[in-house]
Scaffold this motif. Structure first.
Motif, PDB file in Angstrom:
ATOM      1  N   PHE A 293       0.893  -1.308  -0.104  1.00 31.93           N
ATOM      2  CA  PHE A 293      -0.070  -0.115  -0.074  1.00 31.93           C
ATOM      3  C   PHE A 293       0.834   1.278  -0.069  1.00 31.93           C
ATOM      4  O   PHE A 293       0.623   2.111  -0.544  1.00 31.93           O
ATOM      5  CB  PHE A 293      -0.911   0.037   1.173  1.00 31.93           C
ATOM      6  N   ASN A 294       1.765   1.266   0.627  1.00 33.49           N
ATOM      7  CA  ASN A 294       3.030   2.445   0.824  1.00 33.49           C
ATOM      8  C   ASN A 294       3.248   2.805  -0.407  1.00 33.49           C
ATOM      9  O   ASN A 294       3.851   3.827  -0.900  1.00 33.49           O
ATOM     10  CB  ASN A 294       3.879   2.111   1.838  1.00 33.49           C
ATOM     11  N   LYS A 295       3.488   1.810  -1.603  1.00 33.30           N
ATOM     12  CA  LYS A 295       4.063   2.016  -2.746  1.00 33.30           C
ATOM     13  C   LYS A 295       2.942   2.613  -3.644  1.00 33.30           C
ATOM     14  O   LYS A 295       3.526   2.892  -4.874  1.00 33.30           O
ATOM     15  CB  LYS A 295       4.922   0.804  -3.282  1.00 33.30           C
ATOM     16  N   ALA A 296       1.606   2.426  -3.262  1.00 39.19           N
ATOM     17  CA  ALA A 296       0.786   2.998  -4.129  1.00 39.19           C
ATOM     18  C   ALA A 296       0.291   4.459  -4.310  1.00 39.19           C
ATOM     19  O   ALA A 296       0.252   5.044  -2.972  1.00 39.19           O
ATOM     20  CB  ALA A 296      -0.624   2.005  -4.129  1.00 39.19           C
ATOM     21  N   GLU A 297      -0.058   5.098  -5.326  1.00 38.26           N
ATOM     22  CA  GLU A 297      -0.529   6.273  -5.328  1.00 38.26           C
ATOM     23  C   GLU A 297      -2.039   6.458  -4.948  1.00 38.26           C
ATOM     24  O   GLU A 297      -2.389   6.967  -4.225  1.00 38.26           O
ATOM     25  CB  GLU A 297      -0.439   7.014  -6.726  1.00 38.26           C
ATOM     26  N   VAL A 298      -3.013   5.602  -5.527  1.00 38.68           N
ATOM     27  CA  VAL A 298      -4.462   5.370  -5.200  1.00 38.68           C
ATOM     28  C   VAL A 298      -4.529   3.957  -5.199  1.00 38.68           C
ATOM     29  O   VAL A 298      -3.921   2.804  -5.732  1.00 38.68           O
ATOM     30  CB  VAL A 298      -5.142   6.001  -6.300  1.00 38.68           C
ATOM     31  N   MET A 299      -5.484   3.543  -4.376  1.00 40.03           N
ATOM     32  CA  MET A 299      -6.015   1.971  -4.340  1.00 40.03           C
ATOM     33  C   MET A 299      -7.316   1.912  -5.023  1.00 40.03           C
ATOM     34  O   MET A 299      -8.468   2.915  -4.957  1.00 40.03           O
ATOM     35  CB  MET A 299      -6.178   1.696  -2.741  1.00 40.03           C
ATOM     36  N   LEU A 300      -7.536   0.636  -5.666  1.00 44.18           N
ATOM     37  CA  LEU A 300      -8.791   0.442  -6.477  1.00 44.18           C
ATOM     38  C   LEU A 300      -9.681  -0.678  -5.839  1.00 44.18           C
ATOM     39  O   LEU A 300      -9.278  -1.587  -5.440  1.00 44.18           O
ATOM     40  CB  LEU A 300      -8.330  -0.167  -7.878  1.00 44.18           C
ATOM     41  N   VAL A 301     -11.053  -0.291  -5.887  1.00 43.02           N
ATOM     42  CA  VAL A 301     -11.948  -1.425  -5.341  1.00 43.02           C
ATOM     43  C   VAL A 301     -13.184  -1.329  -6.317  1.00 43.02           C
ATOM     44  O   VAL A 301     -13.500  -0.369  -6.676  1.00 43.02           O
ATOM     45  CB  VAL A 301     -12.567  -1.046  -3.842  1.00 43.02           C
ATOM     46  N   THR A 302     -13.695  -2.723  -6.614  1.00 42.48           N
ATOM     47  CA  THR A 302     -14.646  -2.762  -7.489  1.00 42.48           C
ATOM     48  C   THR A 302     -15.612  -3.713  -7.223  1.00 42.48           C
ATOM     49  O   THR A 302     -15.057  -4.697  -6.561  1.00 42.48           O
ATOM     50  CB  THR A 302     -13.817  -2.962  -8.968  1.00 42.48           C
ATOM     51  N   LEU A 303     -16.684  -3.705  -7.736  1.00 41.82           N
ATOM     52  CA  LEU A 303     -17.803  -4.822  -7.426  1.00 41.82           C
ATOM     53  C   LEU A 303     -18.595  -4.683  -8.605  1.00 41.82           C
ATOM     54  O   LEU A 303     -18.752  -3.631  -9.269  1.00 41.82           O
ATOM     55  CB  LEU A 303     -18.623  -4.836  -6.272  1.00 41.82           C
ATOM     56  N   LYS A 304     -19.187  -6.048  -9.012  1.00 46.82           N
ATOM     57  CA  LYS A 304     -20.070  -6.076 -10.445  1.00 46.82           C
ATOM     58  C   LYS A 304     -21.345  -5.151  -9.982  1.00 46.82           C
ATOM     59  O   LYS A 304     -21.845  -5.206  -8.828  1.00 46.82           O
ATOM     60  CB  LYS A 304     -20.182  -7.471 -10.709  1.00 46.82           C
ATOM     61  N   ASP A 305     -22.125  -4.996 -10.972  1.00 41.79           N
ATOM     62  CA  ASP A 305     -23.300  -4.418 -11.012  1.00 41.79           C
ATOM     63  C   ASP A 305     -24.443  -5.333 -10.864  1.00 41.79           C
ATOM     64  O   ASP A 305     -25.100  -5.502 -11.630  1.00 41.79           O
ATOM     65  CB  ASP A 305     -23.774  -3.233 -12.150  1.00 41.79           C
ATOM     66  N   ASP A 306     -24.571  -5.799  -9.521  1.00 42.33           N
ATOM     67  CA  ASP A 306     -25.650  -6.566  -9.118  1.00 42.33           C
ATOM     68  C   ASP A 306     -26.358  -6.403  -7.951  1.00 42.33           C
ATOM     69  O   ASP A 306     -25.642  -5.717  -7.062  1.00 42.33           O
ATOM     70  CB  ASP A 306     -25.065  -8.156  -9.204  1.00 42.33           C
ATOM     71  N   PRO A 307     -27.569  -6.575  -7.739  1.00 36.96           N
ATOM     72  CA  PRO A 307     -28.205  -6.193  -6.463  1.00 36.96           C
ATOM     73  C   PRO A 307     -27.699  -6.536  -5.030  1.00 36.96           C
ATOM     74  O   PRO A 307     -27.675  -5.816  -4.377  1.00 36.96           O
ATOM     75  CB  PRO A 307     -29.785  -6.879  -6.731  1.00 36.96           C
ATOM     76  N   ILE A 308     -27.176  -7.722  -5.172  1.00 32.15           N
ATOM     77  CA  ILE A 308     -26.522  -8.227  -3.926  1.00 32.15           C
ATOM     78  C   ILE A 308     -25.160  -7.422  -3.489  1.00 32.15           C
ATOM     79  O   ILE A 308     -25.083  -7.093  -2.529  1.00 32.15           O
ATOM     80  CB  ILE A 308     -26.302  -9.844  -3.929  1.00 32.15           C
ATOM     81  N   PHE A 309     -24.491  -7.297  -4.617  1.00 34.15           N
ATOM     82  CA  PHE A 309     -23.096  -6.602  -4.519  1.00 34.15           C
ATOM     83  C   PHE A 309     -23.352  -5.000  -4.026  1.00 34.15           C
ATOM     84  O   PHE A 309     -22.641  -4.346  -3.473  1.00 34.15           O
ATOM     85  CB  PHE A 309     -22.383  -6.576  -5.627  1.00 34.15           C
ATOM     86  N   ASN A 310     -24.793  -4.628  -4.505  1.00 32.25           N
ATOM     87  CA  ASN A 310     -24.909  -3.030  -4.243  1.00 32.25           C
ATOM     88  C   ASN A 310     -25.302  -2.968  -2.622  1.00 32.25           C
ATOM     89  O   ASN A 310     -25.094  -1.915  -2.226  1.00 32.25           O
ATOM     90  CB  ASN A 310     -26.238  -2.725  -4.981  1.00 32.25           C
ATOM     91  N   LEU A 311     -25.639  -3.986  -2.076  1.00 33.35           N
ATOM     92  CA  LEU A 311     -25.805  -3.988  -0.474  1.00 33.35           C
ATOM     93  C   LEU A 311     -24.382  -4.105   0.071  1.00 33.35           C
ATOM     94  O   LEU A 311     -24.644  -4.224   1.534  1.00 33.35           O
ATOM     95  CB  LEU A 311     -26.724  -5.287  -0.345  1.00 33.35           C
ATOM     96  N   THR A 312     -23.612  -4.729  -0.509  1.00 35.67           N
ATOM     97  CA  THR A 312     -22.129  -5.042   0.146  1.00 35.67           C
ATOM     98  C   THR A 312     -21.146  -4.039   0.364  1.00 35.67           C
ATOM     99  O   THR A 312     -20.927  -3.018  -0.789  1.00 35.67           O
ATOM    100  CB  THR A 312     -21.490  -6.229  -0.690  1.00 35.67           C
ATOM    101  N   VAL A 313     -20.381  -3.735   1.348  1.00 32.00           N
ATOM    102  CA  VAL A 313     -19.262  -2.868   1.485  1.00 32.00           C
ATOM    103  C   VAL A 313     -17.880  -3.739   1.409  1.00 32.00           C
ATOM    104  O   VAL A 313     -17.601  -4.667   2.503  1.00 32.00           O
ATOM    105  CB  VAL A 313     -19.237  -2.137   2.871  1.00 32.00           C
ATOM    106  N   PRO A 314     -17.260  -3.875   0.264  1.00 34.27           N
ATOM    107  CA  PRO A 314     -15.923  -4.859   0.327  1.00 34.27           C
ATOM    108  C   PRO A 314     -15.053  -4.429   1.481  1.00 34.27           C
ATOM    109  O   PRO A 314     -14.768  -3.314   1.804  1.00 34.27           O
ATOM    110  CB  PRO A 314     -15.205  -4.253  -0.767  1.00 34.27           C
ATOM    111  N   ALA A 315     -14.478  -5.544   2.077  1.00 33.11           N
ATOM    112  CA  ALA A 315     -13.615  -5.184   3.302  1.00 33.11           C
ATOM    113  C   ALA A 315     -12.555  -4.657   2.785  1.00 33.11           C
ATOM    114  O   ALA A 315     -11.854  -3.891   3.826  1.00 33.11           O
ATOM    115  CB  ALA A 315     -13.308  -6.568   3.925  1.00 33.11           C
ATOM    116  N   LYS A 316     -12.162  -4.535   1.598  1.00 36.57           N
ATOM    117  CA  LYS A 316     -11.084  -3.522   1.265  1.00 36.57           C
ATOM    118  C   LYS A 316     -11.381  -2.156   1.516  1.00 36.57           C
ATOM    119  O   LYS A 316     -10.031  -1.498   1.343  1.00 36.57           O
ATOM    120  CB  LYS A 316     -10.389  -4.260  -0.219  1.00 36.57           C
ATOM    121  N   VAL A 317     -12.395  -1.831   1.417  1.00 29.87           N
ATOM    122  CA  VAL A 317     -12.802  -0.299   1.468  1.00 29.87           C
ATOM    123  C   VAL A 317     -11.926   0.177   3.003  1.00 29.87           C
ATOM    124  O   VAL A 317     -11.351   0.975   2.864  1.00 29.87           O
ATOM    125  CB  VAL A 317     -14.037  -0.043   1.425  1.00 29.87           C
ATOM    126  N   GLN A 318     -12.460  -0.743   3.910  1.00 32.41           N
ATOM    127  CA  GLN A 318     -11.818  -0.305   5.257  1.00 32.41           C
ATOM    128  C   GLN A 318     -10.419  -0.584   5.269  1.00 32.41           C
ATOM    129  O   GLN A 318      -9.588   0.264   6.064  1.00 32.41           O
ATOM    130  CB  GLN A 318     -12.405  -1.345   6.270  1.00 32.41           C
TER     131      GLN A 318
END
Length: 404
Positions: A293-318
Motif C-alpha cells: 500500500f505504501n508504494k501505491a498512489e491510489v487504491m482500487l476497489v470494484t464490484l459487479k453491478d448486481d443487486p446483492i453486491f450493491n448491498l455489500t461494503v467490500p472489506a478492502k474499503v476499510q
C-alpha cells in the motif's frame, strides 16, 4: 466467556475470523475454533497441513480444531458443492463431540460464504441450547443466484428455507452492511435480532511494517488492487479500463492477489499487450500489505453491478482507509456512499469502465498534496467507524447481554 468460533476459513487463510479469535483470546476469553483444512484460494491443501497433519493446533492461546473437507480444487460448481458440504458434514460430527465435552457460552458463525457453515452451530443449538451469533458477510440465496449463476427455482427455494431456519435459530444476526437488513427481514420477522457489525482492517495493514520485503514495482502512477481476484470483483471492466489507458504509460495497474479470474486477467494482458501497464504482483500474506500500500498512489476497489453486491461494503474499503490511501472505486451502494461521505476518493458507477479510466487519469494529474488529503480523510473516517478494537468491544457487549 467460553466461545466457539465456527468457520470454514481460518489462519493461515486470510479472513476476519483470525482477527476475531486472536483478539477475543487476548482479552481473556477462552476461544476454540472449529474450522477446515486450509486450501483457499488455490484449492490445494496448504503445505504442512493435511488429513493427518496439524489437525489440532494451539496458536496465540486459541485452540484450533480442523475438520476434514474436500479441497475446493479449481472452484468449479460440483467441486465447490462438495467442498462446502464436506466441511459442514465433518465439522458437525466434530461439533457433536465438542458439545458433549464442553459447555460454551456462545457460538459465533463466521459466514463470508457458504451458508452451510451454520450446520455445526445448528447442531449445538438444537442439542445443548447454545446461543448462536450469526456473522453474515454474504447473503444467500441471492449470492448463489447472482455470483454462483444458479437459476433453478427449486434449488433457490430450498436454500431460502435453509437460510430462514438459520436466522430463526440465531440469537443475533450480525450484518457487515446496513443494506443487508432489508434482505434478511424479507425472509421473516428478524429485525429485533439484527445488529450492525462492520468489517475492520487488520492491524498488520493499518499499523504494519511498511518495509516488508516485496517485489520491485513499476515506476509511475500506481493504481493498486489488492485482494481476491474473483467474479464479484469485475476484473473484466478493470481490464477494459486498463486498455482505455494503454497509451498513458505513466499509469500502472498493480494487482496484488489471486483468484478464479486470474487466468482471464493473464490472457487479457497477453492478447492486448498490456504487459507495460498492468503488473501482476502475485499473492502475499496480510503482513505484506502495508508495504504494498505504501508504494501505491491510489487504491482500487470494484464490484459487479448486481443487486446483492450493491448491498455489500467490500472489506478492502476499510483496509484502504486504514492505510491512509485515496480510493478509486467502481461500485454502487453503501461502499460508494462511504467513499463519498468520507471524501476519501472517487466513485463511479459499477461496470462503467470508461468513467473509471477517466477518473484514474484525472487522479494521476492531481497534486501530491491533494491525494494526501484524501488519504488523511480516509484514515479519519476509518478511525471513527471501523477500528477493530471498537468493533470487538461492541461484540463483547452483544455477547455479554445474553450471559448477564
Amino acid at each position: 466467556m467460553k466461545i466457539l468460533l465456527v468457520t470454514q476459513y481460518f489462519y493461515p487463510e486470510t479472513f476476519k475470523s483470525t482477527d476475531l479469535a486472536f483478539e477475543l483470546q487476548k482479552r481473556g476469553h477462552e476461544v476454540t475454533v472449529l474450522t477446515g483444512i486450509p486450501n483457499y484460494p488455490e484449492g490445494k491443501i496448504y503445505e504442512s497441513y493435511g488429513f493427518f497433519k496439524n489437525r489440532k493446533q494451539n496458536i496465540n492461546g486459541v485452540k484450533i480444531i480442523r475438520s476434514l473437507l474436500l479441497p475446493r480444487g479449481n472452484g468449479g460448481g460440483i467441486r465447490l458443492f462438495l467442498n462446502y458440504y464436506s466441511f459442514a458434514f465433518f465439522a458437525s460430527i466434530k461439533a457433536f463431540f465438542l458439545g458433549i465435552s464442553n459447555t460454551y457460552d456462545a457460538v459465533i458463525v463466521h459466514e463470508p460464504s457458504p451458508i452451510t457453515q451454520f450446520y455445526p452451530a445448528l447442531l449445538l443449538k438444537k442439542l445443548w441450547k447454545t446461543p448462536v451469533y450469526f456473522w453474515v458477510m454474504d447473503l444467500w440465496p441471492e449470492s448463489l443466484s447472482i455470483a454462483g449463476g444458479v437459476k433453478n427455482k427449486m434449488v433457490l427455494g430450498y436454500y431460502e428455507s435453509v437460510v430462514k431456519n438459520f436466522y430463526k435459530n440465531s440469537e443475533k444476526i450480525l450484518i457487515t452492511s446496513k443494506g443487508f437488513r432489508k434482505s434478511i427481514n424479507e425472509k421473516g420477522d428478524f429485525d429485533s435480532k439484527i445488529v450492525y457489525f462492520p468489517n475492520w482492517a487488520e492491524d498488520s495493514i493499518s499499523e504494519g511494517d511498511k518495509n516488508y520485503p516485496i517485489p520491485t514495482l513499476p515506476d509511475g502512477f500506481k493504481v493498486m488492487f489488492a485482494g481476491n481476484i474473483g467474479e464479484a470483483q469485475d476484473l473484466d471492466n478493470i481490464m477494459k479500463a486498463a486498455l482505455e489507458l494503454k497509451q498513458h504509460k505513466k499509469i500502472k495497474f498493480v494487482l496484488v492477489g489471486d483468484g478464479r479470474k486470474m487466468p482471464f486477467v493473464k490472457e487479457f494482458i497477453e492478447e492486448n499487450q498490456l504487459q507495460e501497464t498492468v503488473h501482476l504482483a502475485g499473492r502475499f500474506p496480510v503482513e505484506a500489505m502495508a508495504s504494498f500500500f505504501n508504494k501505491a498512489e491510489v487504491m482500487l476497489v470494484t464490484l459487479k453491478d448486481d443487486p446483492i453486491f450493491n448491498l455489500t461494503v467490500p472489506a478492502k474499503v476499510q483496509a484502504y482507509m486504514s492505510a491512509s490511501k485515496p480510493i478509486v472505486a467502481m461500485l454502487n451502494g453503501e461502499g460508494a456512499e462511504n467513499i463519498k461521505e468520507s471524501e476519501s476518493g472517487f466513485a463511479v458507477n459499477a461496470g462503467d469502465y470508461k468513467a473509471l479510466a477517466e477518473t484514474i487519469l484525472k487522479a494521476s494529474e492531481l497534486p501530491k498534496e491533494e491525494l494526501e488529503k484524501l488519504g488523511q480523510n480516509a484514515r479519519k473516517f476509518y478511525e471513527e467507524n471501523f477500528r477493530m478494537s471498537e468493533c470487538i468491544t461492541n461484540l463483547e457487549n452483544i455477547l455479554n447481554a445474553k450471559n448477564q
